[in-house]
Each structure stands twice: as structure tokens, then as C-alpha cells.
Design a protein around this motif. Structure first.
Motif, PDB file in Angstrom:
ATOM      1  N   GLN A   1     121.633  18.437 -91.581  1.00  0.00           N
ATOM      2  CA  GLN A   1     121.771  17.014 -92.218  1.00  0.00           C
ATOM      3  C   GLN A   1     120.697  16.399 -92.722  1.00  0.00           C
ATOM      4  O   GLN A   1     119.432  16.750 -92.710  1.00  0.00           O
ATOM      5  CB  GLN A   1     121.948  16.316 -90.838  1.00  0.00           C
ATOM      6  CG  GLN A   1     123.115  16.511 -90.032  1.00  0.00           C
ATOM      7  CD  GLN A   1     123.211  16.094 -88.544  1.00  0.00           C
ATOM      8  OE1 GLN A   1     122.035  15.869 -87.675  1.00  0.00           O
ATOM      9  NE2 GLN A   1     124.241  15.445 -88.089  1.00  0.00           N
ATOM     10  N   ALA A   2     121.242  15.360 -93.939  1.00  0.00           N
ATOM     11  CA  ALA A   2     119.966  14.795 -94.516  1.00  0.00           C
ATOM     12  C   ALA A   2     119.210  13.992 -93.771  1.00  0.00           C
ATOM     13  O   ALA A   2     119.661  13.317 -92.717  1.00  0.00           O
ATOM     14  CB  ALA A   2     120.720  13.703 -95.519  1.00  0.00           C
ATOM     15  N   GLY A   3     117.883  14.187 -93.926  1.00  0.00           N
ATOM     16  CA  GLY A   3     116.696  13.279 -92.951  1.00  0.00           C
ATOM     17  C   GLY A   3     116.560  14.112 -91.775  1.00  0.00           C
ATOM     18  O   GLY A   3     115.860  13.730 -91.172  1.00  0.00           O
ATOM     19  N   GLY A   4     116.895  15.439 -91.512  1.00  0.00           N
ATOM     20  CA  GLY A   4     116.665  16.174 -90.432  1.00  0.00           C
ATOM     21  C   GLY A   4     115.398  16.747 -90.443  1.00  0.00           C
ATOM     22  O   GLY A   4     114.803  16.934 -91.540  1.00  0.00           O
ATOM     23  N   HIS A   5     115.027  17.410 -89.593  1.00  0.00           N
ATOM     24  CA  HIS A   5     113.700  17.983 -89.472  1.00  0.00           C
ATOM     25  C   HIS A   5     113.891  19.240 -88.569  1.00  0.00           C
ATOM     26  O   HIS A   5     115.024  19.579 -88.070  1.00  0.00           O
ATOM     27  CB  HIS A   5     112.540  17.241 -88.988  1.00  0.00           C
ATOM     28  CG  HIS A   5     112.914  16.534 -87.723  1.00  0.00           C
ATOM     29  ND1 HIS A   5     112.753  16.868 -86.569  1.00  0.00           N
ATOM     30  CD2 HIS A   5     113.351  15.151 -87.568  1.00  0.00           C
ATOM     31  CE1 HIS A   5     112.944  16.079 -85.575  1.00  0.00           C
ATOM     32  NE2 HIS A   5     113.324  14.929 -86.044  1.00  0.00           N
ATOM     33  N   LYS A   6     112.839  20.230 -88.474  1.00  0.00           N
ATOM     34  CA  LYS A   6     113.034  21.534 -87.632  1.00  0.00           C
ATOM     35  C   LYS A   6     113.553  21.323 -86.264  1.00  0.00           C
ATOM     36  O   LYS A   6     114.335  22.094 -85.730  1.00  0.00           O
ATOM     37  CB  LYS A   6     111.842  22.200 -87.937  1.00  0.00           C
ATOM     38  CG  LYS A   6     110.549  21.945 -87.072  1.00  0.00           C
ATOM     39  CD  LYS A   6     109.225  22.650 -87.395  1.00  0.00           C
ATOM     40  CE  LYS A   6     107.968  21.820 -86.597  1.00  0.00           C
ATOM     41  NZ  LYS A   6     106.789  22.678 -87.165  1.00  0.00           N
ATOM     42  N   TYR A   7     112.863  20.124 -85.687  1.00  0.00           N
ATOM     43  CA  TYR A   7     113.333  20.052 -84.220  1.00  0.00           C
ATOM     44  C   TYR A   7     114.709  19.438 -84.104  1.00  0.00           C
ATOM     45  O   TYR A   7     115.519  19.813 -83.288  1.00  0.00           O
ATOM     46  CB  TYR A   7     112.384  18.970 -83.402  1.00  0.00           C
ATOM     47  CG  TYR A   7     111.056  19.480 -83.429  1.00  0.00           C
ATOM     48  CD1 TYR A   7     110.720  20.530 -82.843  1.00  0.00           C
ATOM     49  CD2 TYR A   7     110.114  18.851 -84.327  1.00  0.00           C
ATOM     50  CE1 TYR A   7     109.575  21.489 -82.576  1.00  0.00           C
ATOM     51  CE2 TYR A   7     108.731  19.570 -84.010  1.00  0.00           C
ATOM     52  CZ  TYR A   7     108.550  20.585 -83.204  1.00  0.00           C
ATOM     53  OH  TYR A   7     107.173  21.122 -83.205  1.00  0.00           O
ATOM     54  N   SER A   8     115.283  18.718 -85.085  1.00  0.00           N
ATOM     55  CA  SER A   8     116.486  18.203 -85.005  1.00  0.00           C
ATOM     56  C   SER A   8     117.458  19.072 -85.566  1.00  0.00           C
ATOM     57  O   SER A   8     118.977  18.966 -85.004  1.00  0.00           O
ATOM     58  CB  SER A   8     116.698  16.766 -86.053  1.00  0.00           C
ATOM     59  OG  SER A   8     116.760  17.230 -87.531  1.00  0.00           O
ATOM     60  N   ARG A   9     117.225  20.169 -86.323  1.00  0.00           N
ATOM     61  CA  ARG A   9     117.868  21.328 -86.387  1.00  0.00           C
ATOM     62  C   ARG A   9     118.342  22.279 -85.312  1.00  0.00           C
ATOM     63  O   ARG A   9     119.057  23.326 -85.348  1.00  0.00           O
ATOM     64  CB  ARG A   9     117.600  22.078 -87.579  1.00  0.00           C
ATOM     65  CG  ARG A   9     117.662  21.526 -89.044  1.00  0.00           C
ATOM     66  CD  ARG A   9     117.283  22.254 -90.047  1.00  0.00           C
ATOM     67  NE  ARG A   9     117.905  23.465 -90.198  1.00  0.00           N
ATOM     68  CZ  ARG A   9     117.818  24.434 -91.120  1.00  0.00           C
ATOM     69  NH1 ARG A   9     116.734  24.139 -92.372  1.00  0.00           N
ATOM     70  NH2 ARG A   9     118.537  25.527 -91.429  1.00  0.00           N
ATOM     71  N   GLY A  10     117.601  22.058 -84.374  1.00  0.00           N
ATOM     72  CA  GLY A  10     117.609  23.125 -83.101  1.00  0.00           C
ATOM     73  C   GLY A  10     116.539  23.996 -83.024  1.00  0.00           C
ATOM     74  O   GLY A  10     116.100  25.050 -84.014  1.00  0.00           O
ATOM     75  N   VAL A  11     115.893  24.064 -81.677  1.00  0.00           N
ATOM     76  CA  VAL A  11     114.872  25.263 -81.640  1.00  0.00           C
ATOM     77  C   VAL A  11     115.374  26.128 -80.509  1.00  0.00           C
ATOM     78  O   VAL A  11     115.827  25.506 -79.493  1.00  0.00           O
ATOM     79  CB  VAL A  11     113.461  24.573 -81.042  1.00  0.00           C
ATOM     80  CG1 VAL A  11     112.457  25.656 -80.640  1.00  0.00           C
ATOM     81  CG2 VAL A  11     112.999  23.513 -81.897  1.00  0.00           C
ATOM     82  N   VAL A  12     115.411  27.472 -80.736  1.00  0.00           N
ATOM     83  CA  VAL A  12     116.024  28.445 -79.808  1.00  0.00           C
ATOM     84  C   VAL A  12     114.877  29.373 -79.270  1.00  0.00           C
ATOM     85  O   VAL A  12     113.953  29.676 -79.811  1.00  0.00           O
ATOM     86  CB  VAL A  12     116.891  29.277 -80.840  1.00  0.00           C
ATOM     87  CG1 VAL A  12     117.631  30.486 -79.702  1.00  0.00           C
ATOM     88  CG2 VAL A  12     117.667  28.795 -81.713  1.00  0.00           C
ATOM     89  N   GLY A  13     114.922  29.465 -78.116  1.00  0.00           N
ATOM     90  CA  GLY A  13     114.081  30.212 -77.231  1.00  0.00           C
ATOM     91  C   GLY A  13     114.698  31.551 -76.837  1.00  0.00           C
ATOM     92  O   GLY A  13     115.970  31.728 -76.406  1.00  0.00           O
ATOM     93  N   VAL A  14     114.200  32.556 -77.297  1.00  0.00           N
ATOM     94  CA  VAL A  14     114.589  33.843 -76.977  1.00  0.00           C
ATOM     95  C   VAL A  14     113.794  34.729 -76.174  1.00  0.00           C
ATOM     96  O   VAL A  14     112.874  34.995 -76.536  1.00  0.00           O
ATOM     97  CB  VAL A  14     114.911  34.841 -78.577  1.00  0.00           C
ATOM     98  CG1 VAL A  14     115.206  35.938 -78.480  1.00  0.00           C
ATOM     99  CG2 VAL A  14     115.779  33.889 -79.457  1.00  0.00           C
ATOM    100  N   LEU A  15     114.551  35.323 -75.165  1.00  0.00           N
ATOM    101  CA  LEU A  15     113.864  36.290 -74.260  1.00  0.00           C
ATOM    102  C   LEU A  15     114.775  37.607 -74.288  1.00  0.00           C
ATOM    103  O   LEU A  15     115.739  37.724 -73.691  1.00  0.00           O
ATOM    104  CB  LEU A  15     113.652  35.836 -72.961  1.00  0.00           C
ATOM    105  CG  LEU A  15     113.136  36.680 -71.876  1.00  0.00           C
ATOM    106  CD1 LEU A  15     111.966  37.341 -72.240  1.00  0.00           C
ATOM    107  CD2 LEU A  15     113.068  36.246 -70.501  1.00  0.00           C
TER     108      LEU A  15
END
Length: 507
Positions: A238-252
């Protein structure tokens, strides 16, 4: 585009007030069936005039649809034969067919001579199956079943099932001697029995004819997704988004014994468009992961969704991650080794599995083991394969999770009973590591949805059927990657290209 399927009784109930108001539903259905029949004959034989059309007429309204359509074909110059198979049929439809010049053959009992009926079926260019509709019982009467079995090896023309195939059953016994439609024309809405992955060989392609019922999608029991849904609904930045608004995935994912699972899962999470991927497993696996993707972070911190299980991560990392989850309600994707925790009392320590969306991704063998544990009886992968949608629904109900049952026909069941059916992917997806790639895709899509929900300030929980649909989009992304490679590492790499095209458009 997305299509919903409904129980037949819901469709019949929606017809009642319209019929009482005099709305000509049968005329609409028959007109559409006639047009499809004309198109079928023209495409195959280049003409309608002189073509031989045979109607297998039962006692119900689908016979009426077929007979009225046949009367149109007769007026267009087709040679129409009606075979009545019971002591009654749709009178008005039969009268219309006769007036259009149809020949009528009665074959209503086992004692009747089948010679004429067999001859007309064998030389027909098009057969309309109007024997039994949605109100009929499974299984044909003996005289009809015997006629079909004798005719099946000699069939040369096209077969269109009217509303539903009359001999529709997922039971494969004697399948070669049953009715196999090239096309099914169904009216009002898609019937639930037509979307069972096991019956495709009997339905052929399916045309859903809108006759104005105005069905409520909240009453649907299944949703079919295809590539058009993916193109329309894939979550783009989305315009005006940032890395946190794009979603952070935790992987185990991955372990010292199976480090490749960690690489595959994180690669697919990165390539699907996550704002950030955190790898939270073994330091040894982290070295492999960061060596391939330096943008992956190996420190703990905020995440919007969590993936664990691929490659059997070591217990100490699982415990650390689940402890952290107890303070959040983020969605979790559980695959492979993680499935052993589902439904076990000890997995509820810290209530980390409660009050959060959970998507589990078993194949038939894994689901069989899970259900055997939950039900206290032996459930085999073979039994799962006999009714994948039914078993996935039962597992979703028992566990309260979204169950993504992997296979050629992937089935996704939500706890509320909705089943999402993505179109099948290529056979190349059946390879080691493919499930790890899918888990990473699902993690990213869940993280994006969760982050948007958070940043939009929406406090209402997302309905389980929306998570099931999101999982269906993930399967479609996986399918697209599978069409460009033949190994799991190839799928993971191909995702970059697939997602770039979804976000920026194909060049």
C-alpha cells in the motif's frame, strides 16, 4: 472468479417464492440448456440440423428442462428422440418435445425391450441426462443402470448432465459403466455435491446458470477459487506503507538434521512479499538462511504471524517460541512436526493455541494420525482420501483450526463448515520440500493480513472463513510457482517472479 456452492435444499427453498409468484424459472433454465446444446453440436459437428439428440427423461423437473430444451433443438432441425425411463415424466415438457417432432420410446421396466433405446443412444450426437435431479436418490434403477452399462462402451456423442449427473456418487466401484458427463449445466447456483473433488470425472466441466435466485453467500458451504481470484485479491503493498505495515513473519523451521526446511520456508516467506522475516530457530540453520537471504533477521522481536513445524525444529526453540506467543493473538501456521502438538493438552500450556487463527497444513497421512489421536480410533490415509472434504471439516470442527489438507485437490476447511477449494496445481508440486514452501507463503499472507488489521485499528476478529480464503490464495500462489519449476528450491525461487507479476503486472 470465485464461485460459491450451496446445499441443494437451500437452492430449492430459494426457488419456492419465485415459483409461487409465477417467475418462469424452468423456461430460463431450458433456454440456457438449449443454447449450450446448440453450441456443443455446432462446435463438434458444425451444425444442428440433422444432428441426433437423445433425451434420457426421468420423473422430475430436470427432465422438464431437458425436454423443453430438446423441443428447441427439434425446431432447429435436430432429430430428437426421448427415452422415458419411469412411468411418468414432465408432461408439459414431453408435449413440447412431441410438437417439435420428437420420437418417444418408453423403457420403464426391466422387462421392457432395450433394443430401441440402446440403438438411439448409440447413434446420438448429443445425449441430455435428465434422469434424476437433486431430489433423486443415489443409484439408478436396475433397468436404467443396465442400459447405461451396455451403452457406455459404444458411446460416441457428447453427454450433458442437466442440473446434476443422475448417477453422481464418489464411489468409484463400476465407474466405467456409469454416466460420465462431458458437461454439467446446473441452475440457480452451484450444488454442493458437484464440487466434491472425487466426482469431477462424472461432471465434466460445469456451467452455472443464474436464473435469478439471489442466493446469500453466507449460506454457502464451499467456495471455489481460481487464478482470476489470485490476480484480483493478492495483497499488494500500500502507498505510504512500511516494513511493519507490510507484515513481519516469524519462522521456526528446520533443524540441525533438516536445515533445508528452514531455508525453503524463509525463502518462500521473503519471496511472497513480507515486510520482514525473522528466523527464530537453530543458530546453525540461521547461518544457512542468512547466507542465502541477508535481509532475514535472526533476532526476536515483533511479528504479525508465525510459522513453525517444517523440518522438525528442536524442542528448546519450539518452547521458547510458544512461550512468546502466549502474549499475543497473532495467526499461526503449523506444518509437519508441529502438527503433533495440535490437540494435545500439553500444547495448551500458556494457552498459546487459544483465541488466535491457526492454519494447519497436513497431508492425508498426517491428518490420519491427528484424527486417530483425537477420535481414539484408527483412521487411515486411505479413508481420508475417500472423503477429503468430509474429514477436513471434521478435523476443523474438532480442533477449531483452519485445516488445509494438502493433495492434488487441496481442501481447506474452516471451523464454521465452509470449505475452500482452490483449483488444482501441477503434478510437479508433489515433491520433497514443497510443503515447506507453501508454509512460508501462508505465513507471509497471514502476516500481511494481520498487520493491515492492526494498522487499520479494527478490533473485530477476522472470521475463520476469511482466513480459509486467504489460505486458498496461498495455494494458488504455490500452484503458480509449481508451474515454473520441478523442485522445491525451484518453486521457492520462482515465487519472486510470480509475486513480482502479481504486484507489478506481467511485462
Amino acid at each position: 472468479m470465485s464461485v460459491f456452492a450451496y446445499p441443494s435444499e437451500i437452492i430449492r427453498e430459494a426457488e419456492v417464492p419465485l415459483l409461487e409468484a409465477g417467475v418462469p424459472l424452468m423456461a430460463r433454465a431450458a433456454r440456457a440448456l438449449a443454447n449450450i446444446s446448440i453450441d456443443t453440436l455446432t462446435a463438434r459437428f458444425g451444425r444442428v440440423t440433422g444432428a441426433r439428440v437423445c433425451v434420457l427423461a426421468g420423473p422430475g423437473n430436470n427432465a422438464g428442462d431437458a425436454l423443453f430444451a430438446a423441443s428447441t433443438l427439434g425446431r432447429r432441425g435436430a432429430a430428437v428422440t426421448v427415452i422415458t425411463l419411469f412411468d411418468r415424466t414432465h408432461d408439459e415438457g414431453l408435449t413440447a418435445a412431441r410438437r417439435a417432432g420428437a420420437q418417444v420410446i418408453a423403457f420403464t421396466t426391466a422387462e421392457a425391450d432395450a433394443t430401441d433405446a440402446f440403438r438411439e443412444l448409440s447413434r446420438a450426437d448429443l445425449v441430455l441426462d435428465g434422469i434424476l435431479g437433486t431430489g433423486g436418490r443415489r443409484g439408478l434403477p436396475e433397468h436404467i443402470a443396465d442400459l447405461v452399462a451396455d451403452w457406455a462402451p459404444h458411446r460416441t456423442g457428447s453427454l450433458i448432465a442437466v442440473d446434476v449427473p443422475s448417477d453422481l456418487s464418489p464411489d468409484s466401484d463400476g465407474a466405467e459403466a456409469r454416466l460420465h458427463a462431458d458437461r454439467t449445466v446446473t441452475f440457480g447456483g452451484l450444488k454442493e455435491e458437484l464440487v466434491d473433488p472425487r466426482v469431477h470425472e462424472f461432471t465434466g466441466s460445469i456451467d452455472v446458470i443464474d436464473i435469478g435466485l439471489g442466493l446469500d453467500t453466507e449460506q454457502a458451504v464451499a467456495e471455489l477459487l481460481d487464478a482470476d481470484d489470485l490476480s484480483r485479491d493478492f495483497p499488494r503493498p500500500q502507498a505510504g506503507g512500511h516494513k511493519y505495515s507490510r507484515g513481519v513473519v516469524g519462522v521456526l523451521a528446520g533443524s540441525e538434521d533438516y536445515p533445508g526446511a528452514g531455508v525453503l520456508t524463509t525463502t518462500s516467506a521473503v519471496s511472497t512479499g513480507a515486510g520482514m522475516v525473522r528466523y527464530l530457530g537453530s543458530p546453525l540453520v540461521a547461518e544457512y538462511v542468512i547466507g542465502v537471504h541477508p535481509e532475514v533477521v535472526s533476532a526476536s522481536g515483533r511479528v504479525n504471524a508465525f510459522v513453525f513445524g517444517p523440518g522438525d525444529p528442536e524442542p528448546e526453540f519450539v518452547q521458547s517460541a510458544t512461550d512468546a506467543l502466549s502474549d499475543s493473538h497473532i495467526p499461526v501456521i503449523i506444518d509437519a512436526g508441529g502438527l503433533e502438538m495440535v490437540g494435545r493438552a500439553e500444547a495448551m500450556v500458556g494457552t498459546w493455541m487459544a483465541e488466535r487463527p491457526i492454519i494447519i497444513t497436513p497431508h492425508a497421512g498426517e491428518l490420519a494420525r491427528l484424527l486417530s489421536r483425537l477420535l481414539g480410533e484408527i483412521i487411515t490415509a486411505g479413508r481420508i482420501g475417500q472423503d477429503p472434504a468430509g474429514w477436513a471439516r471434521q478435523a476443523a470442527d474438532l480442533t477449531g483450526t483452519i485445516v488445509l489438507l494438502k493433495g492434488h485437490h487441496t481442501v481447506i476447511a474452516a471451523p464454521d463448515g465452509l470449505v475452500v477449494l482452490p483449483e488444482p496445481g501441477p503434478a510437479s508440486l508433489a515433491t520433497a520440500g514443497s510443503g515447506d514452501v507453501l508454509a512460508g507463503i501462508l505465513g507471509t499472507l497471514a502476516a500481511i493480513a494481520s498487520a493491515r488489521h492492526r494498522y487499520d485499528g479494527d478490533d473485530q476478529p477476522v472470521p475463520s472463513r476469511e482466513w480459509a480464503r486467504l489460505a486458498g490464495l496461498g495455494v494458488l500462489v504455490h500452484n503458480a510457482a509449481g508451474g515454473r519449476a520441478v523442485t522445491a528450491s525451484g518453486f521457492a525461487d520462482a515465487l519472486t517472479e510470480v509475486v513480482e507479476e502479481l504486484i507489478h503486472g506481467a511485462s
